[in-house]
Enzyme design. Structure first.
Site, PDB file in Angstrom:
ATOM      1  N   ASP A  31      -2.593 -15.660  63.846  1.00  0.00           N
ATOM      2  CA  ASP A  31      -3.730 -15.494  64.745  1.00  0.00           C
ATOM      3  C   ASP A  31      -3.198 -15.606  66.166  1.00  0.00           C
ATOM      4  O   ASP A  31      -2.452 -16.533  66.484  1.00  0.00           O
ATOM      5  CB  ASP A  31      -4.778 -16.578  64.470  1.00  0.00           C
ATOM      6  CG  ASP A  31      -6.061 -16.370  65.256  1.00  0.00           C
ATOM      7  OD1 ASP A  31      -5.998 -16.222  66.505  1.00  0.00           O
ATOM      8  OD2 ASP A  31      -7.133 -16.381  64.641  1.00  0.00           O
ATOM      9  N   ILE A  32      -3.563 -14.679  67.009  1.00  0.00           N
ATOM     10  CA  ILE A  32      -3.052 -14.655  68.377  1.00  0.00           C
ATOM     11  C   ILE A  32      -3.466 -15.903  69.158  1.00  0.00           C
ATOM     12  O   ILE A  32      -2.792 -16.304  70.085  1.00  0.00           O
ATOM     13  CB  ILE A  32      -3.460 -13.345  69.093  1.00  0.00           C
ATOM     14  CG1 ILE A  32      -2.540 -13.057  70.272  1.00  0.00           C
ATOM     15  CG2 ILE A  32      -4.913 -13.343  69.481  1.00  0.00           C
ATOM     16  CD1 ILE A  32      -1.145 -12.641  69.867  1.00  0.00           C
ATOM     17  N   ASN A  88     -15.566 -17.685  58.190  1.00  0.00           N
ATOM     18  CA  ASN A  88     -16.829 -17.596  58.923  1.00  0.00           C
ATOM     19  C   ASN A  88     -17.538 -16.293  58.560  1.00  0.00           C
ATOM     20  O   ASN A  88     -16.912 -15.242  58.543  1.00  0.00           O
ATOM     21  CB  ASN A  88     -16.563 -17.631  60.433  1.00  0.00           C
ATOM     22  CG  ASN A  88     -15.769 -18.850  60.851  1.00  0.00           C
ATOM     23  OD1 ASN A  88     -15.969 -19.938  60.330  1.00  0.00           O
ATOM     24  ND2 ASN A  88     -14.855 -18.672  61.782  1.00  0.00           N
ATOM     25  N   GLN A  95     -18.266 -15.989  63.328  1.00  0.00           N
ATOM     26  CA  GLN A  95     -17.452 -14.817  63.021  1.00  0.00           C
ATOM     27  C   GLN A  95     -17.445 -13.916  64.242  1.00  0.00           C
ATOM     28  O   GLN A  95     -18.501 -13.540  64.760  1.00  0.00           O
ATOM     29  CB  GLN A  95     -18.008 -14.061  61.803  1.00  0.00           C
ATOM     30  CG  GLN A  95     -17.128 -12.895  61.388  1.00  0.00           C
ATOM     31  CD  GLN A  95     -17.643 -12.170  60.144  1.00  0.00           C
ATOM     32  OE1 GLN A  95     -18.747 -12.424  59.663  1.00  0.00           O
ATOM     33  NE2 GLN A  95     -16.840 -11.249  59.636  1.00  0.00           N
ATOM     34  N   HIS A 101     -12.098 -12.373  56.948  1.00  0.00           N
ATOM     35  CA  HIS A 101     -10.795 -12.998  57.135  1.00  0.00           C
ATOM     36  C   HIS A 101     -10.886 -14.502  56.916  1.00  0.00           C
ATOM     37  O   HIS A 101     -11.937 -15.103  57.097  1.00  0.00           O
ATOM     38  CB  HIS A 101     -10.213 -12.691  58.513  1.00  0.00           C
ATOM     39  CG  HIS A 101     -11.081 -13.072  59.669  1.00  0.00           C
ATOM     40  ND1 HIS A 101     -12.212 -12.358  60.022  1.00  0.00           N
ATOM     41  CD2 HIS A 101     -10.994 -14.085  60.557  1.00  0.00           C
ATOM     42  CE1 HIS A 101     -12.776 -12.911  61.091  1.00  0.00           C
ATOM     43  NE2 HIS A 101     -12.048 -13.978  61.419  1.00  0.00           N
ATOM     44  N   PHE A 102      -9.766 -15.055  56.512  1.00  0.00           N
ATOM     45  CA  PHE A 102      -9.648 -16.483  56.278  1.00  0.00           C
ATOM     46  C   PHE A 102      -8.633 -17.050  57.260  1.00  0.00           C
ATOM     47  O   PHE A 102      -7.536 -16.514  57.398  1.00  0.00           O
ATOM     48  CB  PHE A 102      -9.188 -16.766  54.839  1.00  0.00           C
ATOM     49  CG  PHE A 102     -10.212 -16.334  53.831  1.00  0.00           C
ATOM     50  CD1 PHE A 102     -11.120 -17.249  53.329  1.00  0.00           C
ATOM     51  CD2 PHE A 102     -10.288 -15.019  53.406  1.00  0.00           C
ATOM     52  CE1 PHE A 102     -12.087 -16.854  52.416  1.00  0.00           C
ATOM     53  CE2 PHE A 102     -11.247 -14.609  52.500  1.00  0.00           C
ATOM     54  CZ  PHE A 102     -12.145 -15.535  52.005  1.00  0.00           C
ATOM     55  N   HIS A 103      -9.015 -18.133  57.928  1.00  0.00           N
ATOM     56  CA  HIS A 103      -8.119 -18.840  58.833  1.00  0.00           C
ATOM     57  C   HIS A 103      -7.399 -19.915  58.035  1.00  0.00           C
ATOM     58  O   HIS A 103      -8.046 -20.757  57.398  1.00  0.00           O
ATOM     59  CB  HIS A 103      -8.905 -19.535  59.956  1.00  0.00           C
ATOM     60  CG  HIS A 103      -9.617 -18.615  60.876  1.00  0.00           C
ATOM     61  ND1 HIS A 103      -9.088 -18.240  62.090  1.00  0.00           N
ATOM     62  CD2 HIS A 103     -10.825 -17.998  60.776  1.00  0.00           C
ATOM     63  CE1 HIS A 103      -9.941 -17.428  62.701  1.00  0.00           C
ATOM     64  NE2 HIS A 103     -11.002 -17.261  61.915  1.00  0.00           N
TER      65      HIS A 103
END
Length: 143
Positions: A31-32, A88, A95, A101-103
């Protein structure tokens, strides 16, 4: 694929990413924002907006890969003590990119800059209310 979706563009290679894992079903990349060092996103290559659009097969395929990726992140640093896995769904649930997507957020200490907060509202719910909520959810389990 959605041509206007930033994650679809990352999957297609139109936008560069720091990919840590990729196969025919998922792509996992840093993730950036890097909430903590190693913060990784796991996304299905199939464009689905949120968890509500998963069928059983996609869920099985995506979810079965998360532990492998999580173990690799944990193994990357002896300082990682835990991990939050967050998904989310919907703007109200934070979101911001509408491609599921999953963090995977490595945790280094209680003071590593990442926080989650759960308010205890238990005192606001008596048994009758909890049973009503349970029944409403249960009757939709076949859907």
């Amino acid at each position: 694929m959605d041509n206007n979706c930033i994650f679809c563009k990352i999957i297609n290679g139109d936008i560069p990413s720091y990919t840590v894992y990729e196969d025919d079903v998922v792509k996992a990349f840093l993730d950036i924002s890097q909430a903590t060092p190693g913060h990784t996103l796991v996304i299905p290559k199939k464009h689905v907006q949120n968890i509500y659009e998963y069928d059983d097969k996609l869920a099985e395929q995506v979810f079965s890969r998360i532990p492998k990726i999580a173990r690799a992140i944990k193994a990357s640093s002896p300082d990682i003590k835990g991990m939050n896995i967050v998904n989310n769904n919907g703007e109200v649930a934070y979101q911001s990119v509408f491609h599921s997507h999953f963090h995977l957020i490595p945790r280094y200490s209680e003071k590593d800059g990442f926080e989650m907060s759960f308010q205890d509202n238990g005192k606001n719910y008596d048994e009758e209310t909890l049973v009503k909520i349970k029944n409403e959810i249960s009757k939709h389990m076949g859907a």
